[in-house]
Scaffold this motif. Structure first.
Motif, PDB file in Angstrom:
ATOM      1  N   GLU A  47       0.833  -1.207   0.000  1.00 55.10           N
ATOM      2  CA  GLU A  47       0.000   0.000   0.000  1.00 55.10           C
ATOM      3  C   GLU A  47       0.863   1.251   0.000  1.00 55.10           C
ATOM      4  OE1 GLU A  47      -3.046   2.448  -0.436  1.00 55.10           O
ATOM      5  OE2 GLU A  47      -3.092   0.258  -0.639  1.00 55.10           O
ATOM      6  N   LEU A  48       1.957   1.220   0.748  1.00 56.72           N
ATOM      7  CA  LEU A  48       2.868   2.361   0.781  1.00 56.72           C
ATOM      8  C   LEU A  48       3.421   2.660  -0.606  1.00 56.72           C
ATOM      9  CD1 LEU A  48       4.427   4.371   2.661  1.00 56.72           C
ATOM     10  CD2 LEU A  48       6.237   2.650   2.790  1.00 56.72           C
ATOM     11  N   ARG A  49       3.641   1.624  -1.404  1.00 56.70           N
ATOM     12  CA  ARG A  49       4.255   1.779  -2.722  1.00 56.70           C
ATOM     13  C   ARG A  49       3.225   1.920  -3.845  1.00 56.70           C
ATOM     14  NH1 ARG A  49       7.037  -2.996  -4.207  1.00 56.70           N
ATOM     15  NH2 ARG A  49       8.359  -1.794  -5.595  1.00 56.70           N
ATOM     16  N   ARG A  50       1.948   1.890  -3.522  1.00 57.34           N
ATOM     17  CA  ARG A  50       0.919   1.920  -4.546  1.00 57.34           C
ATOM     18  C   ARG A  50       1.069   3.136  -5.461  1.00 57.34           C
ATOM     19  NH1 ARG A  50      -1.321  -2.477  -4.611  1.00 57.34           N
ATOM     20  NH2 ARG A  50      -2.188  -2.358  -2.508  1.00 57.34           N
ATOM     21  N   ILE A  51       0.940   2.907  -6.770  1.00 60.71           N
ATOM     22  CA  ILE A  51       0.983   3.994  -7.749  1.00 60.71           C
ATOM     23  C   ILE A  51      -0.420   4.574  -7.871  1.00 60.71           C
ATOM     24  CG2 ILE A  51       1.473   4.616 -10.139  1.00 60.71           C
ATOM     25  CD1 ILE A  51       3.978   3.789  -8.682  1.00 60.71           C
ATOM     26  N   HIS A  52      -0.577   5.837  -7.488  1.00 62.73           N
ATOM     27  CA  HIS A  52      -1.900   6.465  -7.479  1.00 62.73           C
ATOM     28  C   HIS A  52      -2.094   7.493  -8.586  1.00 62.73           C
ATOM     29  CE1 HIS A  52      -3.112   4.609  -3.712  1.00 62.73           C
ATOM     30  NE2 HIS A  52      -1.978   5.006  -3.146  1.00 62.73           N
ATOM     31  N   THR A  53      -1.030   7.879  -9.261  1.00 62.73           N
ATOM     32  CA  THR A  53      -1.153   8.908 -10.288  1.00 62.73           C
ATOM     33  C   THR A  53      -1.991   8.396 -11.460  1.00 62.73           C
ATOM     34  OG1 THR A  53       0.980   8.138 -11.115  1.00 62.73           O
ATOM     35  CG2 THR A  53       0.994  10.117  -9.754  1.00 62.73           C
ATOM     36  N   PRO A  54      -2.813   9.264 -12.067  1.00 62.48           N
ATOM     37  CA  PRO A  54      -3.709   8.804 -13.137  1.00 62.48           C
ATOM     38  C   PRO A  54      -2.980   8.303 -14.371  1.00 62.48           C
ATOM     39  CG  PRO A  54      -3.785  11.204 -12.914  1.00 62.48           C
ATOM     40  CD  PRO A  54      -3.040  10.694 -11.729  1.00 62.48           C
ATOM     41  N   ASP A  55      -1.752   8.782 -14.608  1.00 67.79           N
ATOM     42  CA  ASP A  55      -1.005   8.313 -15.772  1.00 67.79           C
ATOM     43  C   ASP A  55       0.143   7.393 -15.372  1.00 67.79           C
ATOM     44  OD1 ASP A  55       0.398  10.410 -14.541  1.00 67.79           O
ATOM     45  OD2 ASP A  55       1.364  11.019 -16.410  1.00 67.79           O
ATOM     46  N   GLY A  56       0.036   6.793 -14.178  1.00 70.32           N
ATOM     47  CA  GLY A  56       1.070   5.869 -13.732  1.00 70.32           C
ATOM     48  C   GLY A  56       0.819   4.453 -14.229  1.00 70.32           C
ATOM     49  N   ILE A  57       1.773   3.578 -13.915  1.00 67.50           N
ATOM     50  CA  ILE A  57       1.651   2.171 -14.304  1.00 67.50           C
ATOM     51  C   ILE A  57       2.205   1.303 -13.195  1.00 67.50           C
ATOM     52  CG2 ILE A  57       3.851   2.242 -15.577  1.00 67.50           C
ATOM     53  CD1 ILE A  57       2.585   0.183 -17.532  1.00 67.50           C
TER      54      ILE A  57
END
Length: 368
Positions: A47-57
């Protein structure tokens, strides 16, 4: 004129696959932590490392590569960022399960790809080692790397990537750079293999042991003389690496790799079963590759070359690596010294490592 890179002669060719042995973490057993504790910690790290940006992968998936399944991790916060493809060392010691400890800041600026090579890491769960053994050669690992970079280019819609080889993976990365220079922004070596490191290492260890009055080291080193020599057992290489770590040549300030070997136990990408299988997978890879022909080091590359080397590295020793890069011909070269690092500079000096990625490597990804 056709350029033919020199073969690593005799004993050096036979030992090349284990020059970086234990350079990336071997697995610890599933008993390292109670399952519920492990599950809880790993879930929080994920969860700490989760990619949350809309254009992330954020991908973790198996990929079909030349008759095998090879698991791939792709992580980054912005898809327009340049791509780094990491080629792990060992041989057979994936970097994917240790990346959680250092990689998150990279993901602001790069899309980072790790893949587990044939038969190891997450691939071990379904690998038929009897069937894979005849295919496990240096040239096949280079072919796998080529196919994997081809998959990355198609998946992410990019023409070029940065190939980062680590330890034994530096030889694979360089061979790939020779084969597909048009696919690379640059080749980056970390823990760069030089082809002449073992002779230097042995003499350096003897000097350090004498200066420290370390009688156990002198006795054990004397027991394997002359070193290196043709036909020497793998145990002699392991012995030199043990004392390399003792004298700050593995992880500066730590006399063993115990912490490094423990990192996969908390990897969100790995299950406890993946972790438990990895030690046997690494041993299988090493036993199979030792003595097989094919490993080469080039005299020249047609792509920019950046080598990031810990000054105290004795696994792939610093001085021979620097001398090799000085001889290497390339359109652009940079040799970066990490002053307080040994063989795992991305963990030992993570801030300095990232700074060099941004100031030296990232500009090479901008088309001029």
């Amino acid at each position: 004129m056709i350029f033919r890179p020199p073969r690593i002669a005799g004993w050096r060719r036979r030992l090349a696959p284990i020059l970086g042995l234990l350079s990336a973490p071997l697995a610890v057993t599933a008993q390292t932590a109670p399952p519920l504790l492990r599950d809880s910690v790993v879930a929080r790290l994920a969860e700490l490392r989760r990619i949350h940006t809309p254009d992330g992968i954020e991908l973790l998936e198996p990929v079909a590569i030349d008759g095998t399944t090879q698991w791939v991790s792709v992580r980054g916060k912005h898809r327009e960022n340049p791509v780094i493809v990491m080629i792990h060392g060992g041989p057979g010691s994936p970097t994917m399960p240790m990346a959680w400890a250092y990689q998150s800041p990279w993901e602001d600026f790069f899309t980072v790809v790790h893949y587990d090579q044939r038969g190891v890491g997450k691939n071990a769960a379904t690998a038929d080692t009897a069937a894979l053994t005849p295919t496990l050669t240096f040239n096949q690992l280079v072919r796998d790397a080529e196919l994997m970079v081809g998959w990355v280019r198609a998946k992410l819609g990019v023409q070029r990537v940065v190939v980062m080889g680590y330890s034994y993976g530096t030889m694979i990365g360089m061979a790939l750079a020779q084969r597909r220079p048009e696919w690379l922004h640059a080749y980056v070596g970390v823990g760069q293999v030089s082809g002449s490191g073992d002779a230097y290492l042995y003499q350096r260890l003897r000097m350090l042991a004498q200066a420290a009055g370390q009688r156990d080291a002198m006795r054990e080193l004397d027991s394997i003389a002359p070193y290196p020599r043709p036909g020497a057992p793998v145990s002699t290489v392991l012995l030199t690496r043990k004392w390399a770590r003792y004298f700050n040549g593995g992880w500066y300030g730590k006399p063993t790799f115990d912490l490094l070997f423990a990192l996969p136990a908390w990897a969100p990408e790995y299950t406890a079963a993946d972790v438990a299988r990895q030690t046997a997978a690494t041993q299988w890879t090493t036993r199979t590759l030792v003595g097989r022909d094919g490993a080469t080091l080039p005299d020249s590359l047609a792509v920019p070359v950046v080598v990031m080397q810990g000054k105290h590295d004795l696994h792939t020793p610093y001085e021979p690596a620097r001398a090799y890069v000085e001889r290497l011909r390339a359109p652009h070269k940079a040799f970066i010294t990490l002053e307080w690092s040994a063989h795992v500079p991305m963990l030992e000096e993570p801030g300095q490592f990232l700074q060099q990625l941004l100031t030296v490597v990232q500009p090479l990804t901008v088309r001029r």
